[in-house]
Each structure stands twice: as C-alpha cells, then as structure tokens.
Design a protein around this motif. Structure first.
Motif, PDB file in Angstrom:
ATOM      1  N   ILE A 130      46.071  34.353  39.322  1.00 27.52           N
ATOM      2  CA  ILE A 130      44.705  34.875  39.164  1.00 27.52           C
ATOM      3  C   ILE A 130      43.893  33.875  38.346  1.00 27.52           C
ATOM      4  CG2 ILE A 130      43.300  36.779  38.277  1.00 27.52           C
ATOM      5  CD1 ILE A 130      45.874  38.555  38.596  1.00 27.52           C
ATOM      6  N   TRP A 131      42.967  33.208  39.003  1.00 25.62           N
ATOM      7  CA  TRP A 131      42.131  32.183  38.363  1.00 25.62           C
ATOM      8  C   TRP A 131      40.665  32.619  38.357  1.00 25.62           C
ATOM      9  CZ3 TRP A 131      44.190  27.929  36.047  1.00 25.62           C
ATOM     10  CH2 TRP A 131      45.494  27.567  36.397  1.00 25.62           C
ATOM     11  N   LYS A 132      39.993  32.426  37.233  1.00 25.40           N
ATOM     12  CA  LYS A 132      38.574  32.760  37.128  1.00 25.40           C
ATOM     13  C   LYS A 132      37.870  31.733  36.236  1.00 25.40           C
ATOM     14  CE  LYS A 132      38.771  36.643  39.450  1.00 25.40           C
ATOM     15  NZ  LYS A 132      38.091  36.780  40.758  1.00 25.40           N
ATOM     16  N   ASP A 133      36.587  31.566  36.500  1.00 22.28           N
ATOM     17  CA  ASP A 133      35.759  30.732  35.615  1.00 22.28           C
ATOM     18  C   ASP A 133      35.447  31.497  34.334  1.00 22.28           C
ATOM     19  OD1 ASP A 133      35.328  28.335  37.178  1.00 22.28           O
ATOM     20  OD2 ASP A 133      34.086  29.556  38.521  1.00 22.28           O
ATOM     21  N   GLY A 134      35.249  30.746  33.265  1.00 26.68           N
ATOM     22  CA  GLY A 134      34.796  31.370  32.032  1.00 26.68           C
ATOM     23  C   GLY A 134      33.336  31.793  32.167  1.00 26.68           C
ATOM     24  N   LYS A 135      32.834  32.523  31.171  1.00 31.32           N
ATOM     25  CA  LYS A 135      31.430  32.938  31.198  1.00 31.32           C
ATOM     26  C   LYS A 135      30.716  32.355  29.987  1.00 31.32           C
ATOM     27  CE  LYS A 135      32.502  37.348  28.934  1.00 31.32           C
ATOM     28  NZ  LYS A 135      32.572  38.810  29.064  1.00 31.32           N
ATOM     29  N   ILE A 136      29.447  32.095  30.138  1.00 30.59           N
ATOM     30  CA  ILE A 136      28.647  31.530  29.048  1.00 30.59           C
ATOM     31  C   ILE A 136      27.840  32.641  28.392  1.00 30.59           C
ATOM     32  CG2 ILE A 136      26.928  29.817  28.395  1.00 30.59           C
ATOM     33  CD1 ILE A 136      29.548  28.641  29.485  1.00 30.59           C
ATOM     34  N   VAL A 137      28.051  32.833  27.094  1.00 38.69           N
ATOM     35  CA  VAL A 137      27.323  33.836  26.324  1.00 38.69           C
ATOM     36  C   VAL A 137      26.713  33.142  25.106  1.00 38.69           C
ATOM     37  CG1 VAL A 137      27.476  35.991  25.015  1.00 38.69           C
ATOM     38  CG2 VAL A 137      28.874  35.681  27.072  1.00 38.69           C
ATOM     39  N   LEU A 144      33.192  31.676  27.013  1.00 35.31           N
ATOM     40  CA  LEU A 144      34.174  32.704  26.683  1.00 35.31           C
ATOM     41  C   LEU A 144      35.094  32.946  27.882  1.00 35.31           C
ATOM     42  CD1 LEU A 144      31.861  35.355  24.932  1.00 35.31           C
ATOM     43  CD2 LEU A 144      33.341  33.650  23.832  1.00 35.31           C
ATOM     44  N   PRO A 145      36.242  33.580  27.675  1.00 33.88           N
ATOM     45  CA  PRO A 145      37.103  33.939  28.814  1.00 33.88           C
ATOM     46  C   PRO A 145      36.350  34.816  29.806  1.00 33.88           C
ATOM     47  CG  PRO A 145      38.292  34.202  26.743  1.00 33.88           C
ATOM     48  CD  PRO A 145      36.859  33.948  26.379  1.00 33.88           C
ATOM     49  N   PRO A 146      36.835  34.919  31.039  1.00 34.17           N
ATOM     50  CA  PRO A 146      36.135  35.678  32.084  1.00 34.17           C
ATOM     51  C   PRO A 146      35.818  37.117  31.705  1.00 34.17           C
ATOM     52  CG  PRO A 146      37.912  34.376  33.029  1.00 34.17           C
ATOM     53  CD  PRO A 146      38.045  34.247  31.547  1.00 34.17           C
ATOM     54  N   THR A 147      36.737  37.774  30.965  1.00 37.44           N
ATOM     55  CA  THR A 147      36.485  39.139  30.481  1.00 37.44           C
ATOM     56  C   THR A 147      36.986  39.244  29.047  1.00 37.44           C
ATOM     57  OG1 THR A 147      38.639  40.055  31.116  1.00 37.44           O
ATOM     58  CG2 THR A 147      36.921  40.048  32.820  1.00 37.44           C
ATOM     59  N   GLY A 181      45.780  38.617  21.313  1.00 41.77           N
ATOM     60  CA  GLY A 181      44.806  37.655  21.814  1.00 41.77           C
ATOM     61  C   GLY A 181      44.281  38.030  23.186  1.00 41.77           C
ATOM     62  N   SER A 182      43.619  37.067  23.807  1.00 40.13           N
ATOM     63  CA  SER A 182      43.004  37.289  25.112  1.00 40.13           C
ATOM     64  C   SER A 182      44.043  37.358  26.228  1.00 40.13           C
ATOM     65  CB  SER A 182      42.026  36.152  25.418  1.00 40.13           C
ATOM     66  OG  SER A 182      41.529  36.237  26.736  1.00 40.13           O
ATOM     67  N   ALA A 183      43.685  38.062  27.294  1.00 41.30           N
ATOM     68  CA  ALA A 183      44.531  38.109  28.492  1.00 41.30           C
ATOM     69  C   ALA A 183      44.276  36.904  29.392  1.00 41.30           C
ATOM     70  CB  ALA A 183      44.280  39.399  29.268  1.00 41.30           C
ATOM     71  N   TRP A 184      43.504  35.933  28.891  1.00 42.00           N
ATOM     72  CA  TRP A 184      43.174  34.733  29.675  1.00 42.00           C
ATOM     73  C   TRP A 184      43.530  33.479  28.887  1.00 42.00           C
ATOM     74  CZ3 TRP A 184      41.502  35.533  34.583  1.00 42.00           C
ATOM     75  CH2 TRP A 184      40.953  36.791  34.880  1.00 42.00           C
ATOM     76  N   ASN A 229      39.822  23.296  34.464  1.00 45.99           N
ATOM     77  CA  ASN A 229      38.864  23.940  33.553  1.00 45.99           C
ATOM     78  C   ASN A 229      38.570  25.390  33.930  1.00 45.99           C
ATOM     79  OD1 ASN A 229      38.338  21.850  31.643  1.00 45.99           O
ATOM     80  ND2 ASN A 229      37.206  20.764  33.253  1.00 45.99           N
ATOM     81  N   MET A 230      39.571  26.053  34.465  1.00 50.43           N
ATOM     82  CA  MET A 230      39.460  27.478  34.766  1.00 50.43           C
ATOM     83  C   MET A 230      40.516  28.251  33.970  1.00 50.43           C
ATOM     84  SD  MET A 230      38.691  27.552  38.879  1.00 50.43           S
ATOM     85  CE  MET A 230      38.395  29.327  38.931  1.00 50.43           C
ATOM     86  N   TYR A 231      40.345  29.576  33.942  1.00 49.19           N
ATOM     87  CA  TYR A 231      41.252  30.446  33.183  1.00 49.19           C
ATOM     88  C   TYR A 231      42.227  31.148  34.128  1.00 49.19           C
ATOM     89  CZ  TYR A 231      37.975  30.134  29.223  1.00 49.19           C
ATOM     90  OH  TYR A 231      37.176  29.706  28.190  1.00 49.19           O
ATOM     91  N   TYR A 232      43.483  31.221  33.715  1.00 51.95           N
ATOM     92  CA  TYR A 232      44.450  32.043  34.445  1.00 51.95           C
ATOM     93  C   TYR A 232      44.738  33.306  33.628  1.00 51.95           C
ATOM     94  CZ  TYR A 232      48.064  29.937  31.383  1.00 51.95           C
ATOM     95  OH  TYR A 232      48.801  29.521  30.299  1.00 51.95           O
ATOM     96  N   MET A 233      45.018  34.382  34.332  1.00 57.38           N
ATOM     97  CA  MET A 233      45.281  35.644  33.658  1.00 57.38           C
ATOM     98  C   MET A 233      46.745  35.726  33.237  1.00 57.38           C
ATOM     99  SD  MET A 233      44.255  39.485  34.818  1.00 57.38           S
ATOM    100  CE  MET A 233      44.171  40.763  33.555  1.00 57.38           C
ATOM    101  N   LYS A 234      46.959  36.299  32.036  1.00 52.69           N
ATOM    102  CA  LYS A 234      48.331  36.463  31.524  1.00 52.69           C
ATOM    103  C   LYS A 234      48.315  37.626  30.534  1.00 52.69           C
ATOM    104  CE  LYS A 234      46.896  34.688  27.647  1.00 52.69           C
ATOM    105  NZ  LYS A 234      47.113  35.225  26.289  1.00 52.69           N
ATOM    106  N   ILE A 235      48.791  38.765  30.998  1.00 53.27           N
ATOM    107  CA  ILE A 235      48.709  39.953  30.134  1.00 53.27           C
ATOM    108  C   ILE A 235      49.857  39.999  29.127  1.00 53.27           C
ATOM    109  CG2 ILE A 235      47.389  41.314  31.784  1.00 53.27           C
ATOM    110  CD1 ILE A 235      49.959  42.760  32.558  1.00 53.27           C
TER     111      ILE A 235
END
Length: 589
Positions: free
Chosen positions: A126-133, A138-141, A149-152, A159-165
């Motif tokens: 599961i790959w997602k781009d980060g978000k700009i705030v 920041l991580p995608p969610t 810590g984060s699930a990403w 330069n993308m985020y992978y999910m890792k719960i």
C-alpha cells in the motif's frame, strides 16, 4: 456438526523459547521434536507453532522474509519434515502461523515493490503520497500504528509512504490485488501439501482498509482500529481462501481477530455456515481486572463479574452457530498466574483457573509454561526488554521516572510470555546450556517442569486430569453450556449437559471460604477437585479459597416433575376406577 479439531487439546509453542537443542541460546524445531514425549504425557494432540520462517527477526519471526524457508536459528525445512513425521507417531497434529497482513521489508516482493513506482510488484503493498499541511509534508493520514508512531513510513527511493500498522520493517500487503492473493494462496498450499493440518492466521482482521482519510478520534497520530480492523472485504478474501485452499484440505483455521471484533463479526468469520474460518481467538477475557490502574501488584484485582459476562456472551452466541477456542493467554499477553492468579494460594488458584476455562465448550489451547504456573518476568532495567512494542512504548513515556516506566511497560509487555520454558532447576533452567536470547525468570528454581512431574499434586498433573476428563466424557466436549448465578462476585459455576449426562463445574475466585447451595441437585460423583477433600453440609458446598470442583449430578426438579406427573396419572386412574365402579353392578360377581 462434528469436526476432528473439536475433540483435540491444543498447545501453543513459541519456538524461540521452547527448547534449545543445539545450545545457541535459541529454541528450535529439533527442540520441539525432542519434547513431543512431554506434550504427549500431558495429553496434547494438537500443537500450534509460532512462525519459524526465514526472517530478520524484527518481530521475532512475524516479519517474514521468505515464506518457503526456515530461519537458520530454528533449523531447516528438513528438520520440520522430521518433526511432522515424529508428531504423527504420537498422533499429534500441527498447525502453523500464517502471516497474511504483512511481510518483512527484506522480502523479495517489497524490495521489488519499492524499487520504482511502476514495478510489477508495486501494488503488492500500500503506497500513498504524503500530504502538505501548512507547507509541511505529513504522512497520507493521521492513522497510528499498533507499535507506536504513524502507520506510514516514507521510503526515499520513490519518496512515497508505505503503510505498516505494526513495525517499520513490516510493510502491509495490499489484499485488493488479485495477484497478491494468489501468491498467498500458494504459500498456504505449499505448507498444507507438506503435511501440516492447518493454520492459526495472524492479524486476520486487518486485511481490508477504510478510505484513506484522517481519523476524527483525536488530533495528531491516532490509533483508530476502525480504519483497518474487521472491515467488509476481509470476509470476501477469507471466503476466497477457504474455497480455493482451506476446504480442499479439511484444514483447521483459527483466526486472530483481537478485542475489537463484535460477536456478529466473529460469527461472520467462523460460524458453521460462514465458509471462512474454523474458529477465531478473541481477547475480551484477557483484561478483566484493574491492571492498567495499579501502581503496585498487591492492588491487582480480578473483576469476576466482567470475566463471567465475557465468557457467557461468547458461549451463548456460539452455542449452536459455531465453535470457540479456549485460551487464557498467548505470546502477546501477560502470564496467567500474574494476571489472574493468587501468589498466596499459588497451586490452588492455578488449578482453579485451568478448570474454569478448559471444561467449557470449545477447543483448549494451553500456552507453553502455563501448565506449570510460569509467571511474568520481574523487569528491573530497560535492557531486559526484547520486544519491539515494549521498547517503543518505553521510549514514548515522558515526564516519569525510569522506575515508573519499567513498571508501566512490564505490566503488559509481550516479553512476559516469551521467557524460556523452565524445564528444571539447573543453570539456564534446562532450556539451554548457554545464556538464552532473553532472560530466564529467576523463580525457575521453584517453578519448573521437573518439580511438577515429581509432585503428584502439581499444577501439571491437574492439567493432565482436566484433559483426561474431557477426553473421556463427550458431554464436556459437545454438551451444552449454561452459566448459573451470573451476578455472584465470588463463584463461577456452569453446567455441561447432553442426553442424560449432567456435569456441574464450580470455581471459587475468592481467597476466603465461601458457600454454595446445591439443593437443586443430587450429587452422584466428585470427578475432579483441586483439594484433597471436599465438604458438604446439608447440600451446602463449603468452598475453600480458590477451590474448584467438578460434579456429576442429577437435577432434583426433574424428579419432582416426574413424581408430580406420576401422581397426576395415578389420580386419573383412581378417578376412572371410581367412575367405572359407579356404573357396574358388583352383585353379579
């Protein structure tokens, strides 16, 4: 409905801590093989072995690098084949952990997946781009990880985020990808073809994901189970696995759904008509005390009402719709005797806890060392912790002393259940001839297998009696379960019944003498007790601290009903006779 696994007695093995056969400080497959006679002596005929797949061991094997190979610490595939062969001699069946939610970041799929955004294995994860705030990436969610810590996790290659719960080194698999699902089916088939009898399926409730939107449960990083637990598509994936794999092998499949699954959800997973899994583990009964609130173990108290309510809820829901595993703990929970036992009445409370659970309706799964009363480790320093989730939790704690951190982490540390089995009172507790990978509990001089085997009144021998009782009484396997006196804060009592057979299982959770009225029963036999003598006074059972007793009984009210109806029939006959006599001229005789 009857299945082969309903009559089995299960035993969970954490191989790293079971027995070290080659003296490198780590338990191994050959160590399990060498102790099969011990398990057979106890009465075990089903073992669940935690992962021994090739792994970098970030999470002790649950981070799989190669599903088709064995980690060198544990041995070889040939060693496992020999274990299977030896287990068959004892009529012991074997199930393995099947890790479906994630792999290691060193797995060949992930190495390919992260190499470029257009790689053929990219969509296996599961790959997602980060978000700009506010100008900051920041991580995608804002979803949090179970391990802190984060699930990403951001990867520098694309330069993308992978999910890792779970941990950073355990990227989540993307189950919406059909090719990935076929790969995982191939893994399951390979091991079943090798000769195993099924799987305990790790983190099975996490195979689906909610829309990738921030959780509204709080600000910052939020551990929101609803984003990746027990979501609808999990059931589609499992039905597919069952149809294509599990059903073709008559495999036992036990899913780990944790404490967030509702009864309805659990029945969806493992109801007799679900076509998904055989059973599911839940953890609702693991925390029926005030552990999270205390600052000293002397203040630990069991909430007996809560515990009974949880048992009753699950037993009632599954009484005709499905089957349950019965387990006090596993490799992720504190030791039973430290959680619910009483150190002043050690043997008595240990035996009572075993009786109270393992005579219910379901398949028992005893956790290694439980049968001798092993306890939590007395952690004194940060270096004592080996488990990644415990280490992360310790590092997250702020503004308290080191002593407080150690105590807080130790209460629920997964390391408690992972200290080596205490086989005897020799150096390193007979687990190994060298220093083990994790500390031995210093109480091994008193609490060990050898002492238990030599003591006819031991916890081990009580477990053995419970197992024998189950195996010689079908009522204790297939009979109905009915809990009595639900609001009694001291005593847990239930009936097991089938046809004309009725058993009463009585368990005192009190450290004082208690009484229970048995006026409604005729007592035919005392089948099991954790005390040498049992006292009855005019049908009042005098229970000693933590006493448990199994009685073969008959209901008194049935006999009253029987007498009532016999009396009514007699009355009718008498009235008919009188009626006849009124209309017959007796003089003719």
């Amino acid at each position: 409905m009857k299945k082969w696994w309903m009559e089995k007695i299960g035993y969970q093995i954490y191989p790293k801590s079971f027995y070290d056969s080659n003296n490198d400080g780590i338990g191994d497959i050959n160590g399990i093989k060498q102790k099969l006679h011990y398990l057979n002596n106890l009465g075990i005929d089903l073992i669940w072995i935690c992962p021994f797949y090739d792994s970098p061991m970030d999470d002790n094997g649950y981070d799989v690098r190669d599903f088709f190979n064995v980690a060198r610490e544990f041995g070889t595939v040939n060693d496992f084949k020999e274990l299977l062969k030896e287990a068959k001699k004892y009529d012991i069946k074997i199930i393995l952990d099947l890790v479906l939610n994630h792999t290691s970041d060193e797995h060949k799929w992930f190495i390919e997946s992260k190499s470029s955004s257009n790689n053929s294995k990219r969509d296996y994860y599961i790959w997602k781009d980060g978000k700009i705030v506010d100008g900051k990436e920041l991580p995608p969610t804002n979803w949090g990880s179970f391990f802190g810590g984060s699930a990403w996790k951001k990867d520098s290659i694309t330069n993308m985020y992978y999910m890792k719960i779970f941990s950073d080194k355990m990227p989540d698999l993307n189950w919406s990808n059909k090719e990935l699902r076929l790969e995982m089916m191939s893994v399951a088939k390979w091991w079943l073809d090798l000769g195993i009898d099924g799987f305990r399926i790790d983190a099975v409730s996490h195979l689906d994901r909610a829309p990738f939107e921030d959780s509204r449960l709080g600000s910052g990083i939020v551990l929101d189970w609803n984003k990746f637990s027990n979501l609808p598509k999990v059931h589609e994936y499992l039905k597919e696995m069952n149809k294509e794999v599990f059903s073709k092998y008559d495999a036992l499949t036990v899913g780990e759904v944790g404490g967030a699954a509702s009864i309805d959800s659990a029945l969806q997973y493992s109801g007799f008509n679900s076509k998904e899994l055989s059973m599911v583990f839940n953890f609702d009964h693991n925390w029926c005390n005030n552990l999270n609130e205390i600052n000293d173990y002397k203040d630990l108290r069991t909430n007996v009402i809560d515990l009974k309510h949880v048992f009753n809820k699950w037993q009632e829901a599954f009484k005709t719709e499905g089957w349950l595993p019965l387990n006090w703990l596993n490799h992720d929970q504190p030791r039973l005797m430290s959680q619910y036992g009483d150190q002043k009445f050690f043997k008595e409370s240990a035996k009572m806890l075993a009786t109270s659970l393992y005579l219910m309706r379901g398949t028992p799964f005893i956790y290694q060392g439980e049968e001798i009363g092993m306890t939590n480790y007395p952690f004194e320093k940060f270096e004592d912790f080996k488990d990644i989730s415990s280490i992360n939790y310790y590092k997250e704690l702020k503004d308290i002393s080191d002593t407080e951190k150690i105590f807080r982490v130790s209460k629920s540390s997964r390391d408690n259940a992972r200290t080596p089995i205490q086989w005897d009172n020799s150096k390193y507790a007979g687990f190994s001839k060298v220093e083990p990978w994790i500390n031995i509990n210093p109480n091994y001089h008193d609490i060990n297998v050898l002492n238990n085997l030599e003591d006819s009144d031991s916890i081990f021998n009580h477990y053995k009696q419970i197992i024998k009782l189950r195996k010689t009484n079908n009522t204790l396997i297939y009979g109905t379960y009915k809990q009595l006196d639900l609001m009694n804060e001291k005593i847990y009592i239930y009936e097991r019944e089938s046809n004309n057979s009725l058993f009463l299982v009585i368990n005192s959770f009190s450290n004082k003498d208690e009484e229970y009225d048995l006026e409604n029963y005729y007592i035919d036999d005392v089948l099991l007790s954790n005390y040498k003598t049992t006292s009855f006074e005019k049908k009042i059972l005098q229970l000693k601290p933590y006493e448990s007793i199994v009685l073969k009984v008959r209901r008194k009210w049935w006999e009253k009903v029987e007498y009532y109806y016999m009396y009514q029939v007699f009355q009718v006959i008498m009235e008919l006779e009188l009626l006849v006599l009124k209309h017959i001229d007796l003089s003719i005789f």
